[in-house]
Design a protein around this motif. Structure first.
Motif, PDB file in Angstrom:
ATOM      1  N   PRO A 241       0.817  -1.220   0.000  1.00  0.00           N
ATOM      2  CA  PRO A 241       0.000   0.000   0.000  1.00  0.00           C
ATOM      3  C   PRO A 241       0.846   1.264   0.000  1.00  0.00           C
ATOM      4  CG  PRO A 241      -0.110  -1.145   2.121  1.00  0.00           C
ATOM      5  CD  PRO A 241       0.548  -2.077   1.167  1.00  0.00           C
ATOM      6  N   GLU A 242       2.082   1.167   0.512  1.00  0.00           N
ATOM      7  CA  GLU A 242       2.943   2.351   0.489  1.00  0.00           C
ATOM      8  C   GLU A 242       3.291   2.764  -0.938  1.00  0.00           C
ATOM      9  OE1 GLU A 242       5.728  -1.193   1.468  1.00  0.00           O
ATOM     10  OE2 GLU A 242       3.605  -0.646   1.624  1.00  0.00           O
ATOM     11  N   ASP A 243       3.328   1.794  -1.863  1.00  0.00           N
ATOM     12  CA  ASP A 243       3.582   2.137  -3.259  1.00  0.00           C
ATOM     13  C   ASP A 243       2.390   2.882  -3.857  1.00  0.00           C
ATOM     14  OD1 ASP A 243       5.834   0.665  -2.754  1.00  0.00           O
ATOM     15  OD2 ASP A 243       5.742  -0.493  -4.613  1.00  0.00           O
ATOM     16  N   ALA A 244       1.181   2.423  -3.542  1.00  0.00           N
ATOM     17  CA  ALA A 244      -0.009   3.129  -4.015  1.00  0.00           C
ATOM     18  C   ALA A 244      -0.028   4.554  -3.474  1.00  0.00           C
ATOM     19  CB  ALA A 244      -1.268   2.375  -3.593  1.00  0.00           C
ATOM     20  N   THR A 245       0.317   4.704  -2.203  1.00  0.00           N
ATOM     21  CA  THR A 245       0.358   6.039  -1.600  1.00  0.00           C
ATOM     22  C   THR A 245       1.391   6.918  -2.296  1.00  0.00           C
ATOM     23  OG1 THR A 245      -0.326   5.147   0.545  1.00  0.00           O
ATOM     24  CG2 THR A 245       0.764   7.297   0.544  1.00  0.00           C
ATOM     25  N   ARG A 246       2.579   6.358  -2.530  1.00  0.00           N
ATOM     26  CA  ARG A 246       3.640   7.144  -3.167  1.00  0.00           C
ATOM     27  C   ARG A 246       3.241   7.576  -4.580  1.00  0.00           C
ATOM     28  NH1 ARG A 246       7.201   3.611  -2.859  1.00  0.00           N
ATOM     29  NH2 ARG A 246       7.101   2.808  -4.984  1.00  0.00           N
ATOM     30  N   GLN A 247       2.607   6.680  -5.323  1.00  0.00           N
ATOM     31  CA  GLN A 247       2.215   7.018  -6.696  1.00  0.00           C
ATOM     32  C   GLN A 247       1.194   8.161  -6.711  1.00  0.00           C
ATOM     33  OE1 GLN A 247       2.864   5.452  -9.880  1.00  0.00           O
ATOM     34  NE2 GLN A 247       3.645   3.417  -9.426  1.00  0.00           N
ATOM     35  N   ILE A 248       0.269   8.170  -5.758  1.00  0.00           N
ATOM     36  CA  ILE A 248      -0.714   9.258  -5.708  1.00  0.00           C
ATOM     37  C   ILE A 248      -0.061  10.543  -5.201  1.00  0.00           C
ATOM     38  CG2 ILE A 248      -2.911  10.018  -4.749  1.00  0.00           C
ATOM     39  CD1 ILE A 248      -3.731   7.080  -4.538  1.00  0.00           C
ATOM     40  N   THR A 465      15.827   2.578   0.039  1.00  0.00           N
ATOM     41  CA  THR A 465      14.570   3.235   0.390  1.00  0.00           C
ATOM     42  C   THR A 465      14.280   4.365  -0.590  1.00  0.00           C
ATOM     43  OG1 THR A 465      15.578   4.894   1.831  1.00  0.00           O
ATOM     44  CG2 THR A 465      15.051   2.747   2.818  1.00  0.00           C
ATOM     45  N   ALA A 466      13.033   4.828  -0.557  1.00  0.00           N
ATOM     46  CA  ALA A 466      12.651   5.953  -1.412  1.00  0.00           C
ATOM     47  C   ALA A 466      13.408   7.214  -1.021  1.00  0.00           C
ATOM     48  CB  ALA A 466      11.141   6.180  -1.330  1.00  0.00           C
ATOM     49  N   ALA A 467      13.798   7.312   0.249  1.00  0.00           N
ATOM     50  CA  ALA A 467      14.556   8.482   0.694  1.00  0.00           C
ATOM     51  C   ALA A 467      16.017   8.396   0.269  1.00  0.00           C
ATOM     52  CB  ALA A 467      14.455   8.618   2.212  1.00  0.00           C
ATOM     53  N   SER A 468      16.601   7.190   0.363  1.00  0.00           N
ATOM     54  CA  SER A 468      18.029   7.052   0.049  1.00  0.00           C
ATOM     55  C   SER A 468      18.292   6.992  -1.449  1.00  0.00           C
ATOM     56  CB  SER A 468      18.595   5.799   0.716  1.00  0.00           C
ATOM     57  OG  SER A 468      18.017   4.614   0.171  1.00  0.00           O
ATOM     58  N   HIS A 469      17.371   6.397  -2.207  1.00  0.00           N
ATOM     59  CA  HIS A 469      17.554   6.230  -3.650  1.00  0.00           C
ATOM     60  C   HIS A 469      16.231   6.515  -4.369  1.00  0.00           C
ATOM     61  CE1 HIS A 469      20.842   3.775  -1.940  1.00  0.00           C
ATOM     62  NE2 HIS A 469      21.508   4.097  -3.041  1.00  0.00           N
ATOM     63  N   PRO A 470      15.795   7.773  -4.406  1.00  0.00           N
ATOM     64  CA  PRO A 470      14.487   8.071  -5.004  1.00  0.00           C
ATOM     65  C   PRO A 470      14.383   7.657  -6.466  1.00  0.00           C
ATOM     66  CG  PRO A 470      15.744  10.091  -4.605  1.00  0.00           C
ATOM     67  CD  PRO A 470      16.458   8.990  -3.898  1.00  0.00           C
ATOM     68  N   GLU A 471      15.479   7.783  -7.234  1.00  0.00           N
ATOM     69  CA  GLU A 471      15.398   7.438  -8.651  1.00  0.00           C
ATOM     70  C   GLU A 471      15.200   5.936  -8.848  1.00  0.00           C
ATOM     71  OE1 GLU A 471      15.160   9.524 -11.190  1.00  0.00           O
ATOM     72  OE2 GLU A 471      15.078  11.070  -9.642  1.00  0.00           O
ATOM     73  N   ALA A 472      15.737   5.127  -7.946  1.00  0.00           N
ATOM     74  CA  ALA A 472      15.501   3.684  -8.032  1.00  0.00           C
ATOM     75  C   ALA A 472      14.023   3.379  -7.827  1.00  0.00           C
ATOM     76  CB  ALA A 472      16.351   2.951  -6.998  1.00  0.00           C
ATOM     77  N   TRP A 473      13.407   4.066  -6.878  1.00  0.00           N
ATOM     78  CA  TRP A 473      11.983   3.821  -6.632  1.00  0.00           C
ATOM     79  C   TRP A 473      11.113   4.424  -7.717  1.00  0.00           C
ATOM     80  CZ3 TRP A 473       9.939   0.279  -3.639  1.00  0.00           C
ATOM     81  CH2 TRP A 473      10.780  -0.328  -2.715  1.00  0.00           C
ATOM     82  N   HIS A 474      11.583   5.471  -8.379  1.00  0.00           N
ATOM     83  CA  HIS A 474      10.844   5.966  -9.539  1.00  0.00           C
ATOM     84  C   HIS A 474      10.819   4.906 -10.640  1.00  0.00           C
ATOM     85  CE1 HIS A 474      11.573  10.474  -8.367  1.00  0.00           C
ATOM     86  NE2 HIS A 474      10.775   9.829  -7.526  1.00  0.00           N
ATOM     87  N   ALA A 475      11.903   4.144 -10.761  1.00  0.00           N
ATOM     88  CA  ALA A 475      11.922   3.056 -11.742  1.00  0.00           C
ATOM     89  C   ALA A 475      10.943   1.956 -11.352  1.00  0.00           C
ATOM     90  CB  ALA A 475      13.338   2.496 -11.877  1.00  0.00           C
ATOM     91  N   ILE A 476      10.847   1.651 -10.059  1.00  0.00           N
ATOM     92  CA  ILE A 476       9.843   0.685  -9.602  1.00  0.00           C
ATOM     93  C   ILE A 476       8.446   1.203  -9.915  1.00  0.00           C
ATOM     94  CG2 ILE A 476       8.799  -0.362  -7.554  1.00  0.00           C
ATOM     95  CD1 ILE A 476      11.329  -1.760  -8.311  1.00  0.00           C
ATOM     96  N   ASP A 477       8.206   2.489  -9.651  1.00  0.00           N
ATOM     97  CA  ASP A 477       6.906   3.078  -9.972  1.00  0.00           C
ATOM     98  C   ASP A 477       6.576   2.887 -11.449  1.00  0.00           C
ATOM     99  OD1 ASP A 477       6.710   3.928  -7.359  1.00  0.00           O
ATOM    100  OD2 ASP A 477       7.142   6.029  -7.781  1.00  0.00           O
ATOM    101  N   ALA A 478       7.564   3.130 -12.309  1.00  0.00           N
ATOM    102  CA  ALA A 478       7.325   3.000 -13.749  1.00  0.00           C
ATOM    103  C   ALA A 478       6.970   1.565 -14.114  1.00  0.00           C
ATOM    104  CB  ALA A 478       8.555   3.464 -14.525  1.00  0.00           C
ATOM    105  N   ALA A 479       7.644   0.596 -13.488  1.00  0.00           N
ATOM    106  CA  ALA A 479       7.351  -0.810 -13.777  1.00  0.00           C
ATOM    107  C   ALA A 479       5.975  -1.214 -13.271  1.00  0.00           C
ATOM    108  CB  ALA A 479       8.423  -1.699 -13.153  1.00  0.00           C
ATOM    109  N   GLU A 480       5.432  -0.487 -12.307  1.00  0.00           N
ATOM    110  CA  GLU A 480       4.105  -0.805 -11.777  1.00  0.00           C
ATOM    111  C   GLU A 480       2.980  -0.305 -12.674  1.00  0.00           C
ATOM    112  OE1 GLU A 480       5.219  -0.847  -6.981  1.00  0.00           O
ATOM    113  OE2 GLU A 480       4.384   0.974  -7.896  1.00  0.00           O
TER     114      GLU A 480
END
Length: 711
Positions: A241-248, A465-480
């Motif tokens: 659910p944290e991914d859904a929250t981050r995407q919104i 983490t999204a705080a330590s590596h935001p661009e990595a998590w942006h890539a996860i967001d894109a894959a979602e």
């Protein structure tokens, strides 16, 4: 206009394109953002602007906004090809252009016989080897007509378009170059046009989650079974659910950055809602969501009819507060999307207004019924005459002149209404059949979910983490994003299916690269070709005690092993498959694997074998160089790369035998294990074993041998 209208009409036009940009260089791999910008997005804003008495809502996906902005400075791959002189193009590039430039709206092919003739020539060269290749002049003309076809007729009087249309002879590279400049100029006007309409109050701008994910599935893929209990789920759990929250959250921030204010509402991607998604939206300050009438039908128990429930907004209570829900009229929305394109403009507009007025007569209650017409703002118009312009102009004019029909935005309706009726339960589903089968359930779709789950788990366990590596998590967001799952499986066809699948895996690869971690081998093996369950597994019958010497010492050495028969679907290059069977098993302390090789593809020193432990933890070990004899087993992961795996041994002769202590793998009795094997050459995967699944077993406990004996 009457003070007491019979109907309040909400138009919500959804503007969406997936992120076509390669995650490594940011270049668009497909041209659809630019093409829809010049054919659909700009003229839809300008047509509404002509009717200041009308109100509408436009929903933008942030990945579309990103690409509209980046496209101002960076051309996509197709536009780069078109911009180059045709005489200098390689044969493969000419073939790519010929294949792409015939993909044009139907109305353009009907309108311009010269363009249609060129498309017929290009198709002939693709399908008939004896047909002569396109000449430089023909290819240049095809490019120019293609660019013209993707410019809305509203802009045909622009100088560059008019010059091409007035040309009596063949169109040339000069025409194409001018049309490229016109396209860029028109695309640059899209965002300012919508911002201006919003600033003067004619439209409401809403948003979708950043990369257009199916939000209920991000919260928990198991929620798909609420709507479809027999749906086959992915092998790995995914509940984030944290991914859904981050995407919104990211979408709200991006919307405010582009348009100057926060959105008040959201069309959740594909109209997908659930109680959990409603709670997240309420917590983040969104006032309204929208979905399909089929979701509403499954949210309410059967009751005697007391007015059609579709034609009012509903309040949904969540622990974070209330959020309003609007539900689209499926019939009216689909009439614009799929039906009226075959009707005359006059008949279509008359039918639409007549249906609205019938609703007004039949559904009158405490206030006028609220009819929500929600559909894509780009995909249907190419099947209309003149790209839908005459239809939209006539529809908007008729609505503006109608005293009994009032166009509103969702926020206007909420401001004007009092207490909303309460929806006691909210179904978990999407606009398509009120379920999620389009994005989950097929083996290809489920394999993608498993890759996403594995990648995410590895990164989390590594402390990314999204705080330590935001661009990595942006890539996860894109894959979602939903589009990758939409095109996998057999529900929809596109000739670019392999490209969509590749972009999906590249986003996951980028997450590892941006966090400084090696890309797992299983992310380099294509998903496509995955099939449903096959009777190829044999589970272990008991403990093994093999001698690790690379040969079959006796018949019973591997008799109790589990076995997977590997077929041609498991190889990246199917005609060059190495492994025919995988045998697996264990004793109380160690895992044992045996690979049998095909007769025509023996192992060789240039091959490496990597074992990827996927669950319950992440480990990666390697056997470098598959030459005959005893082989070292080393770690292939950060901090220990190249170090020997304590207690592990491997030998290669007529077969490959490998033994690894459970303690070295961090495995405890009773834990469920998943692993894959990958053959690499020069660091690139050439075969995944097994290609469409993982080796699965449970670490034996003290009672295992007795239980197998009693069985």
């Amino acid at each position: 206009m009457s003070e007491t209208p019979a109907v309040d009409l909400i138009f919500l036009w959804h503007h969406h394109q997936p992120d076509y940009r390669g995650p490594h260089d940011g270049r668009g791999l497909l041209p659809w953002v630019r093409l829809h910008a010049t054919k659909d997005y700009l003229d839809m804003a300008l047509r509404l602007e002509r009717h200041p008495g009308l109100r509408a809502t436009f929903n933008f996906v942030p990945t579309l906004l990103d690409q509209l902005e980046s496209g101002l400075t960076t051309a996509d791959a197709l536009m780069e090809l078109i911009a180059r002189p045709v005489g200098g193009l390689a044969p493969a590039e000419r073939a790519e252009l010929a294949a792409r430039c015939v993909l044009a709206p139907r109305h353009a092919l009907q309108r311009w016989p010269r363009f249609r003739a060129l498309c017929d020539r290009a198709n002939a060269t693709r399908h008939d080897p004896s047909a002569p290749a396109l000449s430089d002049a023909e290819l240049a003309a095809l490019e120019a007509w293609f660019l013209l076809a993707w410019i809305d007729p509203m802009f045909h009087d622009e100088p560059e378009a008019r010059q091409a249309l007035d040309e009596p002879g063949p169109l040339t590279e000069a025409h194409g170059d001018a049309l490229l400049l016109l396209q860029a100029r028109l695309a640059a006007r899209v965002i300012p046009a919508y911002r201006a309409l919003a600033e003067r109050g004619q439209i409401e701008l809403s948003e979708s989650a950043y990369c257009h994910p199916i939000l209920p599935l991000l919260v928990d893929v198991a929620s798909a079974r609420r709507a479809k209990p027999d749906l086959r789920l992915p092998a790995l759990p995914f509940a984030c659910p944290e991914d859904a929250t981050r995407q919104i959250e990211r979408a709200i921030a991006r919307h405010a950055q582009v348009f100057g204010s926060r959105p008040q509402g959201m069309w959740p991607p594909e109209g997908s809602v659930s109680p959990e998604v409603a709670e997240i939206a309420a917590r983040l300050g969104l006032r309204w969501l929208a979905s399909d009438e089929s979701v509403l039908a499954r949210s309410r128990p059967a009751q005697p009819p007391r007015g059609d429930p579709r034609y009012r907004p509903w309040a949904v209570s969540t622990p974070a507060g209330d959020v309003a829900l609007f539900f689209r009229d499926h019939e009216l929305s689909d009439r614009i999307g799929f039906v009226y394109q075959r009707w005359s403009v006059e008949e279509a507009v008359s039918d639409f207004l007549a249906r609205l007025r019938r609703i007004g007569r039949e559904q009158r209650g405490d206030g006028p019924p609220v009819v929500s017409v929600i559909l894509d703002g780009e995909n249907c118009w190419e099947y209309y005459a003149n790209d839908g312009g005459p239809f939209l102009d006539a529809l908007y004019a008729a609505l503006e002149a109608a005293p009994d029909i009032r166009t509103r935005t969702p926020s206007q309706v909420l401001a004007e209404r009092g207490t909303l009726p309460r929806l006691e339960a909210l179904h978990t589903g999407s606009w398509i059949d009120a379920d999620f089968h389009i994005w989950i359930g097929h083996p290809e779709k489920n394999r993608a979910w498993d890759l996403l789950a594995r990648s995410r788990r590895v990164l989390v366990e590594a402390g990314v983490t999204a705080a330590s590596h935001p661009e990595a998590w942006h890539a996860i967001d894109a894959a979602e994003g939903s589009d990758w799952f939409w095109w996998l499986g057999e529900d929809h066809y596109t000739s670019d299916k392999a490209l969509f699948e590749r972009i999906f895996r590249e986003h996951l690869q980028a997450a590892f690269e941006r966090s400084g971690h090696p890309v797992p081998g299983w992310l380099q093996v294509p998903i496509l070709g995955v099939r449903g369950p096959r009777e190829v597994w044999e589970q272990p019958l008991g403990f093994l005690h093999p001698q690790i010497d690379g040969r079959l010492s006796d018949f019973y050495e591997w008799y109790a092993a589990g076995r997977h028969r590997v077929d041609s679907g498991s190889a990246t290059h199917r005609s060059r498959r190495w492994v025919s069977e995988v045998h697996f098993g264990f004793d109380a302390t160690a895992l044992y694997l045996r690979l049998d090789f095909t007769a025509h593809r023996p192992p060789e020193p240039g091959l490496d074998l990597v074992l990827e432990l996927l669950a319950p933890n992440s480990r990666r070990l390697a056997v470098r160089g598959l030459a005959r004899g005893r082989r070292a087993v080393t770690w292939d992961m950060d901090g220990r790369a190249g170090a020997p795996v304590e207690g592990a041994e491997c030998a290669l002769g007529s077969v490959l035998e490998l033994g690894v202590p459970f303690v070295a793998l961090g495995l405890a009795p009773g834990e469920a294990v998943e692993l894959v094997l990958v053959l690499l050459r020069g660091g690139e995967p050439v075969e995944s074993i097994p290609g469409d699944d993982a080796v699965r077993f449970t670490v034996p406990d003290a009672g295992y041998e007795a239980s197998m004996w009693s069985a």
